[in-house]
Scaffold this active site. Structure first.
Site, PDB file in Angstrom:
ATOM      1  N   THR A  46       0.829  -1.210   0.000  1.00 41.55           N
ATOM      2  CA  THR A  46       0.000   0.000   0.000  1.00 41.55           C
ATOM      3  C   THR A  46       0.860   1.256   0.000  1.00 41.55           C
ATOM      4  OG1 THR A  46      -0.222  -0.329   2.392  1.00 41.55           O
ATOM      5  CG2 THR A  46      -2.055  -1.007   1.023  1.00 41.55           C
ATOM      6  N   THR A  47       2.035   1.207   0.642  1.00 40.61           N
ATOM      7  CA  THR A  47       2.955   2.342   0.625  1.00 40.61           C
ATOM      8  C   THR A  47       3.473   2.605  -0.786  1.00 40.61           C
ATOM      9  OG1 THR A  47       3.592   1.928   2.917  1.00 40.61           O
ATOM     10  CG2 THR A  47       5.113   3.241   1.599  1.00 40.61           C
ATOM     11  N   TYR A 109     -12.905  -3.181   2.247  1.00 42.71           N
ATOM     12  CA  TYR A 109     -14.233  -2.674   1.905  1.00 42.71           C
ATOM     13  C   TYR A 109     -15.363  -3.649   2.204  1.00 42.71           C
ATOM     14  CZ  TYR A 109     -18.012  -0.217  -0.437  1.00 42.71           C
ATOM     15  OH  TYR A 109     -19.198   0.419  -0.683  1.00 42.71           O
ATOM     16  N   TYR A 135      -1.356  -9.886   5.909  1.00 47.96           N
ATOM     17  CA  TYR A 135      -1.229  -8.454   6.224  1.00 47.96           C
ATOM     18  C   TYR A 135      -2.548  -7.974   6.802  1.00 47.96           C
ATOM     19  CZ  TYR A 135      -0.208  -3.446   5.376  1.00 47.96           C
ATOM     20  OH  TYR A 135      -0.006  -2.085   5.504  1.00 47.96           O
ATOM     21  N   ARG A 140      -6.972   0.482   7.155  1.00 46.49           N
ATOM     22  CA  ARG A 140      -7.212   0.623   5.714  1.00 46.49           C
ATOM     23  C   ARG A 140      -8.334  -0.281   5.211  1.00 46.49           C
ATOM     24  NH1 ARG A 140      -3.512   3.366   2.527  1.00 46.49           N
ATOM     25  NH2 ARG A 140      -1.529   3.928   3.504  1.00 46.49           N
ATOM     26  N   LYS A 164       2.122  -9.681   8.894  1.00 44.67           N
ATOM     27  CA  LYS A 164       2.450  -8.280   9.121  1.00 44.67           C
ATOM     28  C   LYS A 164       1.256  -7.694   9.852  1.00 44.67           C
ATOM     29  CE  LYS A 164       3.268  -3.792   6.919  1.00 44.67           C
ATOM     30  NZ  LYS A 164       3.266  -3.021   5.648  1.00 44.67           N
ATOM     31  N   ILE A 206       8.014  -4.644   8.870  1.00 40.53           N
ATOM     32  CA  ILE A 206       7.979  -4.147   7.490  1.00 40.53           C
ATOM     33  C   ILE A 206       7.656  -2.667   7.626  1.00 40.53           C
ATOM     34  CG2 ILE A 206       6.819  -4.221   5.258  1.00 40.53           C
ATOM     35  CD1 ILE A 206       6.419  -7.233   5.688  1.00 40.53           C
TER      36      ILE A 206
END
Length: 293
Positions: A46-47, A109, A135, A140, A164, A206
């Site tokens: 996402t980064t 979502y 993750y 998010r 993560k 991470i």
């Protein structure tokens, strides 16, 4: 799984002024991290603004990083999403021969139940022989994958090797660490909570901030893994403000402002993200000036 112990970094995707991918800056960023203590590289998380990266750009980014890395560090590739079947198809069509593991984000979502999380990752685990790092990032995705679900997946699938964890909740780390299988890795996804998680038995991080301060942040992680609390916390405290700043508005606008200050990348991001505000840029610049003086 020792290759995923220590500090991985979630690489940004640098952009030119016209918002095309800046491959020269990407090469410089990768080299900077390899030379300064990063233990493994995470691509297209996402980064890395994966939500606005095209399929063609993703392939070019992967190939560029593989070329620059030249086998020096393990590589982890972000492959995840809200559509389980699409994730499976991507896993089965991508060339993963130079990739050591995939990082797969919890579905966003749709807000699945815990059983929905389990069935999603079961399908992914059965679709690939690659090692999988789960993750969990409820900030998010809008839904927390609870420790019991993570541990159930860890016990049921040999290629699910780590999580993560980015729930930004210290107690959740403790629950995972208490109940995990012996060889399952708990990797922090919260830069601000990383040292505490490592000292409690976690395997590392991470990181977002780590790609701008690879020497310092990786050293902090190593000291934490060695149980050298006092020395590790000295580094933690020295970086506390900048860690707070980079997440003050949004990620990766904050870290790109830091990398711009280091002359590694521009601060350009793709909509709906916008660059860090002038006020935040000033705070970051002042921190950087003080840190290196």
């Amino acid at each position: 799984m020792q290759k995923f112990v220590g500090m991985g970094v979630a690489l940004v995707t640098p952009f030119n002024d016209d918002l095309s991918v800046d491959f020269n800056a990407l090469k410089n960023l990768v080299e900077f991290n390899i030379e300064n203590g990063t233990n493994y590289l995470v691509i297209n998380g996402t980064t890395g603004e994966s939500a606005t990266i095209t399929k063609e750009e993703k392939t070019a980014i992967i190939n560029t990083i593989i070329e620059v890395n030249n086998g020096r560090l393990p590589l982890v590739l972000g492959v995840g999403g809200a559509n389980t079947q699409v994730v499976i198809e991507e896993l089965q069509t991508l060339d993963l021969s130079n990739i050591d593991a995939i990082l797969s984000v919890a579905p966003y979502y749709s807000k699945p139940t815990q059983e929905g999380f389990y069935q999603h990752f079961k399908a992914i685990a059965n679709a690939t022989t690659k090692d999988i790092i789960l993750y969990n990032v409820p900030g998010r995705t809008a839904k927390n994958m609870e420790p019991a679900t993570t541990i159930r997946l860890a016990k049921d699938f040999k290629n699910i090797v780590a999580v993560k964890e980015a729930g930004n909740h210290q107690q959740q780390y403790y629950s995972l660490l208490k109940d995990k299988p012996a060889d399952f890795l708990i990797i922090s996804g919260d830069d601000d909570l990383t040292l505490g998680a490592v000292l409690a038995g976690g395997s590392g991080v991470i990181s977002v901030i780590g790609q701008a301060f690879p020497k310092e942040f990786s050293r902090m992680i190593q000291l934490g893994l060695e149980g050298k609390n006092k020395q590790a916390f000295a580094i933690h405290y020295s970086l506390m403000d900048i860690v707070s700043y980079i997440f003050e508005e949004n990620n990766p606008s904050g870290i790109k402002a830091v990398l711009k200050n280091l002359n590694i990348t521009s601060d350009k991001v793709r909509l709906p993200l916008v660059p860090a505000s002038d006020d935040l840029q000033i705070k970051i610049a002042n921190f950087m000036a003080d840190f290196y003086n």
